[in-house]
Design an enzyme around this catalytic site. Structure first.
Site, PDB file in Angstrom:
ATOM      1  N   GLU A  14      -6.833   3.625  -7.195  1.00 34.45           N
ATOM      2  CA  GLU A  14      -5.482   3.073  -7.117  1.00 34.45           C
ATOM      3  C   GLU A  14      -5.006   2.771  -8.542  1.00 34.45           C
ATOM      4  OE1 GLU A  14      -5.046   0.212  -4.000  1.00 34.45           O
ATOM      5  OE2 GLU A  14      -2.889   0.016  -4.301  1.00 34.45           O
ATOM      6  N   ASP A  57     -11.253  11.447  -8.016  1.00 35.03           N
ATOM      7  CA  ASP A  57      -9.811  11.583  -8.251  1.00 35.03           C
ATOM      8  C   ASP A  57      -9.162  11.977  -6.926  1.00 35.03           C
ATOM      9  OD1 ASP A  57      -7.336  11.826  -9.341  1.00 35.03           O
ATOM     10  OD2 ASP A  57      -7.782  13.617 -10.529  1.00 35.03           O
ATOM     11  N   ASP A  98       0.489   0.117  -3.127  1.00 34.81           N
ATOM     12  CA  ASP A  98       1.198  -0.462  -1.974  1.00 34.81           C
ATOM     13  C   ASP A  98       2.502  -1.110  -2.443  1.00 34.81           C
ATOM     14  OD1 ASP A  98      -0.322  -2.472  -3.323  1.00 34.81           O
ATOM     15  OD2 ASP A  98      -0.033  -3.826  -1.637  1.00 34.81           O
ATOM     16  N   HIS A 154      -4.071   6.676  -5.813  1.00 35.06           N
ATOM     17  CA  HIS A 154      -3.626   6.106  -4.542  1.00 35.06           C
ATOM     18  C   HIS A 154      -2.303   5.400  -4.815  1.00 35.06           C
ATOM     19  CE1 HIS A 154      -4.069   4.302  -0.524  1.00 35.06           C
ATOM     20  NE2 HIS A 154      -3.583   3.196  -1.060  1.00 35.06           N
TER      21      HIS A 154
HETATM   22  O1  9MR Z   1      -3.169   1.384   0.768  1.00 39.19           O
HETATM   23  C1  9MR Z   1      -3.749   0.092   0.666  1.00 39.19           C
HETATM   24  C2  9MR Z   1      -4.044  -0.199  -0.780  1.00 39.19           C
HETATM   25  O2  9MR Z   1      -2.848  -0.226  -1.505  1.00 39.19           O
HETATM   26  C3  9MR Z   1      -4.853  -1.472  -0.926  1.00 39.19           C
HETATM   27  O3  9MR Z   1      -5.305  -1.640  -2.244  1.00 39.19           O
HETATM   28  C4  9MR Z   1      -6.052  -1.434  -0.032  1.00 39.19           C
HETATM   29  C5  9MR Z   1      -6.919  -2.682  -0.084  1.00 39.19           C
HETATM   30  O4  9MR Z   1      -6.240  -3.837   0.241  1.00 39.19           O
HETATM   31  O5  9MR Z   1      -5.663  -1.197   1.313  1.00 39.19           O
HETATM   32  C6  9MR Z   1      -4.988   0.030   1.479  1.00 39.19           C
HETATM   33  O6  9MR Z   1      -4.627   0.133   2.799  1.00 39.19           O
HETATM   34  C7  9MR Z   1      -5.610   0.511   3.719  1.00 39.19           C
HETATM   35  C8  9MR Z   1      -5.991  -0.630   4.596  1.00 39.19           C
HETATM   36  O7  9MR Z   1      -6.591  -1.664   3.871  1.00 39.19           O
HETATM   37  C9  9MR Z   1      -6.879  -0.198   5.688  1.00 39.19           C
HETATM   38  N1  9MR Z   1      -6.303   0.882   6.448  1.00 39.19           N
HETATM   39  C10 9MR Z   1      -5.998   2.041   5.613  1.00 39.19           C
HETATM   40  C11 9MR Z   1      -5.062   1.681   4.510  1.00 39.19           C
HETATM   41  C12 9MR Z   1      -4.833   2.915   3.637  1.00 39.19           C
HETATM   42  O8  9MR Z   1      -3.524   3.266   3.524  1.00 39.19           O
HETATM   43  O1  9MR Z   2      -7.637  -5.774  -7.712  1.00 40.79           O
HETATM   44  C1  9MR Z   2      -8.100  -6.287  -6.476  1.00 40.79           C
HETATM   45  C2  9MR Z   2      -9.598  -6.294  -6.482  1.00 40.79           C
HETATM   46  O2  9MR Z   2     -10.082  -7.198  -7.446  1.00 40.79           O
HETATM   47  C3  9MR Z   2     -10.129  -6.638  -5.106  1.00 40.79           C
HETATM   48  O3  9MR Z   2     -11.533  -6.486  -5.107  1.00 40.79           O
HETATM   49  C4  9MR Z   2      -9.483  -5.736  -4.058  1.00 40.79           C
HETATM   50  C5  9MR Z   2      -9.947  -6.011  -2.648  1.00 40.79           C
HETATM   51  O4  9MR Z   2      -9.545  -7.272  -2.240  1.00 40.79           O
HETATM   52  O5  9MR Z   2      -8.086  -5.870  -4.112  1.00 40.79           O
HETATM   53  C6  9MR Z   2      -7.543  -5.464  -5.332  1.00 40.79           C
HETATM   54  O6  9MR Z   2      -6.172  -5.675  -5.295  1.00 40.79           O
HETATM   55  C7  9MR Z   2      -5.377  -4.805  -4.494  1.00 40.79           C
HETATM   56  C8  9MR Z   2      -4.469  -5.692  -3.653  1.00 40.79           C
HETATM   57  O7  9MR Z   2      -5.214  -6.433  -2.752  1.00 40.79           O
HETATM   58  C9  9MR Z   2      -3.387  -4.902  -2.943  1.00 40.79           C
HETATM   59  N1  9MR Z   2      -2.667  -4.054  -3.841  1.00 40.79           N
HETATM   60  C10 9MR Z   2      -3.522  -3.150  -4.584  1.00 40.79           C
HETATM   61  C11 9MR Z   2      -4.545  -3.901  -5.393  1.00 40.79           C
HETATM   62  C12 9MR Z   2      -5.408  -2.954  -6.221  1.00 40.79           C
HETATM   63  O8  9MR Z   2      -6.230  -2.163  -5.437  1.00 40.79           O
END
Ligand code: 9MR
Ligand code: 9MR
Length: 558
Positions: A535, A526, A171, A479
């Site tokens: 991610e 994957d 993101d 991701h």
């Molecule tokens: O794409 C988002 C990712 O980078 C984050 O780690 C993740 C958790 O916070 O959320 C992803 O976004 C999702 C969102 O939480 C819920 N709707 C779908 C999104 C996927 O693009």
């Molecule tokens: O790394 C984070 C992980 O420990 C948490 O369980 C998760 C859900 O809250 O979020 C991860 O962090 C994400 C962040 O919220 C948004 N950018 C992407 C991060 C990696 O997925």
């Protein structure tokens, strides 16, 4: 023997191979209870080494019975070796010096690729990965209104220029809390003498006479300094928790095409202490390189520390659409970490008293993570010669080594606690093991570090490498909104050296939920849609760079 032949199902080995003098281990997955005969063949098919496996108990994380193989006696440099057991053979692997050097470099290049606010140029990364600047002029004001829990936030009367820094992950959020640990990890490499001399990376600053690792780190530190509430405001000195999109964007998305409003989210004590810590670390590291910058860092750190004292309980409890939370209800570890960095910088006796009074000095909870920063303070204190911090870290390393002895893959995580970002849990443990190996010269701490990198590149039940571009069957579809070939072939794939978050036993996205029941180490796909499994993130790539550089730097001392 016949039974063993039939039962040997798979041979798992590190995807990059081994340094000639290093310990070498592999895993055979087989339900056979008795030892299994194995041999190593060279590229010409000649057997060069043989032995019998050591059957281990069932590995609950892998969901299967495994055998360990010690092939340390294989010391002759060569490429194209294979480990063979019955009908199963490993992918081909090399024995050679310096196999981890390119990985350390590529793992660091990850950060240039993910810079915000500046074009990513073809002359540095190749045309495939070039892109226009994302969020090039990022002036943001504060979120106001109700969050998803219905809590109302007042907004603020100012706008901050928060251009720059690294995108967090797949993101486009920029989070001070996670930026803090990622930056600390890169600065810690530099503090320990890992050098990427000027021009050893390919970044815009190459040629400025300064170490490129420090140049890359400064790009983030500059941004973090911008996140501080300005003087004259009610919360002056505090750091905003994050700057991010108001709503989640979809994949793929080139950062310069992000249509969302960017907002500052409320300051938090945790973010403020992250800033106090890394700005102090920066002040120390730039003192001899750029004294004016070092002074700016020291001042920002002092202001952040004082502000956190005035506002010790501004917990990041908000739940805002469009970005991750990085919420943390306990900031005692951030206080300890910031105190440690500030004490090493200033030697202020009041800070020393705070450190000595903290339970974190003696009781390390485990590995570092974005919400568990006490180990960062311990590592800094230990590096500065603090005997108690050293003892605490070595005790933690001892527990990780015990876990590695119970793991069928030799990794410092026994049991089934595979969480979001499990690959980085391993690496953060490996850092503490590596520091224990450095301190004690006891090589038994080294094996689990080697095993961690081996696991990440192929010695695992899926036989996959979690690092793009490395190992025989690497991760291809992270991701990530720009490295999004996995969802749209018009976008580039991941460049080499990016680490997947890895297996996660608690599904956090639709792809993960569709897997159903899985042994923890196999709960991974994957798949670019699987953000809770696949991610990539700055706080995961930073320890990859640290550990890969350590493996490279220390193989010669053996
Ligand atoms: O794409 C988002 C990712 O980078 C984050 O780690 C993740 C958790 O916070 O959320 C992803 O976004 C999702 C969102 O939480 C819920 N709707 C779908 C999104 C996927 O693009
Ligand atoms: O790394 C984070 C992980 O420990 C948490 O369980 C998760 C859900 O809250 O979020 C991860 O962090 C994400 C962040 O919220 C948004 N950018 C992407 C991060 C990696 O997925």
């Amino acid at each position: 023997m016949i039974a063993a032949l039939l039962l040997a199902t798979a041979v798992r080995i590190g995807g990059l191979g081994f340094a000639p003098a290093d310990a070498k281990a592999a895993t055979i997955e087989s339900e056979a209870a008795a030892p299994i005969a194995w041999r190593v063949e060279d590229a010409a098919g000649r057997a060069v080494l043989s032995g019998r496996s050591e059957p281990a108990a069932r590995d609950d994380a892998a969901g299967r019975r495994v055998h360990r193989v010690d092939l340390s006696a294989l010391r002759t440099p060569g490429a194209g070796y294979r480990l063979i057991a019955g009908a199963a053979a490993s992918p081909r692997f090399a024995v050679a010096p310096g196999l981890y050097r390119p990985l350390a470099r590529d793992a660091l290049t990850y950060f240039y690729h993910n810079r915000a606010g500046t074009p990513i140029e073809a002359r540095f990364v190749g045309a495939r990965w070039a892109r226009p600047a994302g969020h090039p002029d990022e002036r943001a004001t504060c979120f106001s209104g109700a969050d998803r829990k219905g809590v109302r936030w007042p907004g603020c009367a100012y706008t901050l220029d928060v251009t720059g820094g690294w995108y967090d992950a797949g993101d486009h959020g920029k989070y001070v809390v996670n930026g803090g640990i990622a930056l600390w990890t890169l600065l810690d490499m530099a503090a320990r003498g890992v050098a990427f001399p000027d021009r050893s990376l390919s970044i815009p600053e190459s040629g400025n006479g300064v170490d490129d690792l420090l140049d890359e780190a400064r790009y983030e530190l500059d941004f973090l300094l911008r996140m501080q509430v300005p003087a004259g405001q009610e919360l002056a000195g505090m750091a905003h928790h994050k700057v991010a999109d108001a709503r989640w964007t979809a994949l793929p998305l080139r950062p310069d095409r992000d249509p969302e409003t960017r907002l500052l989210y409320p300051p938090s004590t945790a973010a403020t202490l992250n800033l106090a810590a890394v700005a102090a670390q920066g002040a120390r590291l730039w003192r001899g390189i750029d004294p004016a910058f070092a002074r700016r860092c020291a001042e920002a750190s002092a202001r952040a520390w004082a502000a956190a004292k005035r506002h010790p309980a501004m917990l990041a409890t908000g739940d805002f659409a469009g970005s991750g939370n990085y919420g943390d209800a306990d900031v005692s570890d951030e206080i300890f970490w910031a105190a440690a960095e500030r004490w090493v910088l200033t030697r202020d006796p009041a800070l020393r008293r705070a450190i000595d009074a903290s339970r974190h000095l003696r009781a390390s909870s485990g590995e570092a993570g974005w919400a568990a920063t006490a180990p960062l303070g311990l590592m800094t204190l230990a590096q500065a010669g603090d005997p108690t911090a050293r003892t605490t870290l070595i005790a933690a390393a001892g527990r990780f080594r015990d876990e590695a002895r119970r793991s069928g893959y030799g990794i410092p995580l026994a049991g089934t606690a595979y969480v979001w970002g499990s690959n980085a849990v391993l690496l953060n443990r490996a850092m503490i093991l590596a520091i224990a190996a450095d301190r004690t010269r006891d090589e038994s701490y080294r094996a689990p570090v080697i095993a961690t990198l081996d696991y990440l590149t192929g010695r695992n039940p899926l036989g996959r490498s979690y690092v793009s571009g490395y190992g025989p069957d690497p991760m291809r579809h992270p991701h990530h909104r720009f490295w999004a070939a996995g969802v749209d072939p018009a976008y580039p794939p991941a460049p080499p050296g990016a680490l997947s978050g890895g297996p996660n036993a608690t599904p956090g996205d639709d792809v993960a939920r569709a897997i159903g029941k899985c042994a923890p180490m196999t709960c991974w796909r994957d798949d670019a849609r699987a953000y809770s499994l696949n991610e990539v993130a700055i706080n995961w790539n930073a320890p990859l760079a640290w550990v890969a550089a350590w493996r490279d730097a220390t193989e010669a001392r053996r």
